[in-house]
Design an enzyme around this catalytic site. Structure first.
Site: not given
Ligand code: ACM
Length: 266
Positions: A42, A113, A146
Site C-alpha cells: 500500500e 480501498k 490492507c
Molecule cells: C491499514 O489499513 N493500512 C492498516
C-alpha cells in the site's frame, strides 16, 4: 505461474528516490524467469503517514497518478508480467487510498480501498470502485487493500466474482492480518498475496509496520512469509488451477453449501 510480493520500506515523501530504489532492488533480486504477478505494498512510493489533506496534496495529484502508472509499467517491463501497487489516488478533487494493476503497456484495473483504517478517515474518501476482478489470459486477480481484510465480505465478494488470486497491498500496524489471511484463503479457495512494508513513521504517535508479507494457497498452506523487518522480493510457484476447485471434500463445496437464506445481509 510465478507470483509474489515485494516487501519494502519506502522513505516518506521521497517519491522519485523510492521509485528508483525499488526498480533497482527488483532488477537485482528477480529470478531469471518471468514473474507473472508481483504485488507491492500500500502507498509504496509515498509512504503512509500524511496527517492532513494539505500534506497529502503535496504528493498526491493527477501528475502523481501518471507517475505511478509509468512506474508500474516499468516494473512490469522488468518482471515481464503484471504489477499491483498501492498509491494515493487523486480523482475529481478527492483522495482515495487505491491500488492499480498494470502490465508493461497499460493500466488494466484500479481499486479504491473500501474500508479506511484509523486516521486514514481524516484524509481519504471511502472507495467507490467496489470489489472488482480483472481477467488476464492466465488468471483472474481481485484486489483489496490492507484493512479490507477484517471484513470477510471483501475477500468473499472477490472470490464469488471469480478471483483465483487476491492481491493485497498492505501497510499493517496490527499483529492480526498475517494469521487471518489463512482463513481468507481457505474459506474462499483462493491464493492470497499480502505485500507489507517495514519501518516506522509518525502519525501523531509512532506507527511501526509489521513486515511478514505472506502468501497462502487455496487450502491455507503458507507458501511464503517475509522477515519481520527487512526488504525482500519473494516469488513462488502457483498452480492456479487449484483455485478452481471449491470442493473441500467430496460433499462440502465452499460456495454451493452456503446458507444464504440464514445470513444477515444488511
Ligand atoms: C491499514 O489499513 N493500512 C492498516
Amino acid at each position: 505461474m510465478k507470483a509474489g510480493y515485494l516487501q519494502y520500506t519506502p522513505m516518506l515523501g521521497e517519491i522519485r528516490k523510492n521509485a528508483e530504489n525499488i526498480l533497482e532492488f527488483i532488477k537485482s533480486h528477480k529470478p531469471d524467469e518471468k514473474i507473472d504477478l508481483l504485488v507491492l505494498p500500500e502507498m509504496i512510493l509515498t509512504g503512509y503517514a500524511f496527517p492532513d489533506k494539505a500534506s497529502l496534496s503535496r504528493v498526491c495529484s493527477e501528475e502523481f497518478n501518471d507517475f505511478t502508472l509509468a512506474f508500474c509499467k516499468e516494473v512490469s517491463s522488468v518482471t515481464g508480467g503484471y504489477t499491483v501497487a498501492g498509491y494515493p489516488e487523486f480523482k475529481n478533487g478527492l483522495f482515495f487510498n487505491s491500488a492499480m494493476l498494470t502490465d508493461k503497456t497499460t493500466l488494466v484495473g484500479n481499486y479504491q480501498k473500501s474500508h479506511l483504517f484509523g486516521l486514514e478517515k481524516d484524509v481519504f474518501e471511502p472507495g467507490e470502485s467496489g470489489f472488482k476482478v480483472f481477467s488476464t489470459p492466465d488468471f483472474n486477480v481481485g484486489i483489496m487493500i490492507c484493512f479490507d481484510w477484517v471484513f470477510p465480505e471483501s475477500a468473499r465478494t472477490l472470490a464469488l466474482s471469480g478471483a483465483d488470486i487476491i492481491a493485497h497491498p498492505v501497510n499493517l500496524v496490527m499483529p492480526y492480518c498475517q494469521r487471518a489471511m489463512f482463513a481468507r484463503s481457505l474459506e474462499n479457495g483462493v491464493f492470497t498475496i499480502s505485500a507489507n512494508r517495514c519501518g516506522t513513521e509518525n502519525w501523531g504517535s509512532p506507527l511501526t509496520f509489521t513486515g511478514e508479507s505472506i502468501i497462502y494457497d487455496p487450502r491455507g498452506e503458507m507458501l511464503a512469509r517475509g522477515p519481520l523487518d527487512g526488504q525482500e522480493l519473494k516469488i513462488v510457484d502457483m498452480d492456479i488451477s487449484k483455485a478452481a476447485n471449491k470442493n473441500l471434500n467430496s460433499v462440502n463445496h465452499l460456495f454451493k453449501n452456503r446458507r444464504t437464506d440464514l445470513y444477515y445481509s444488511v
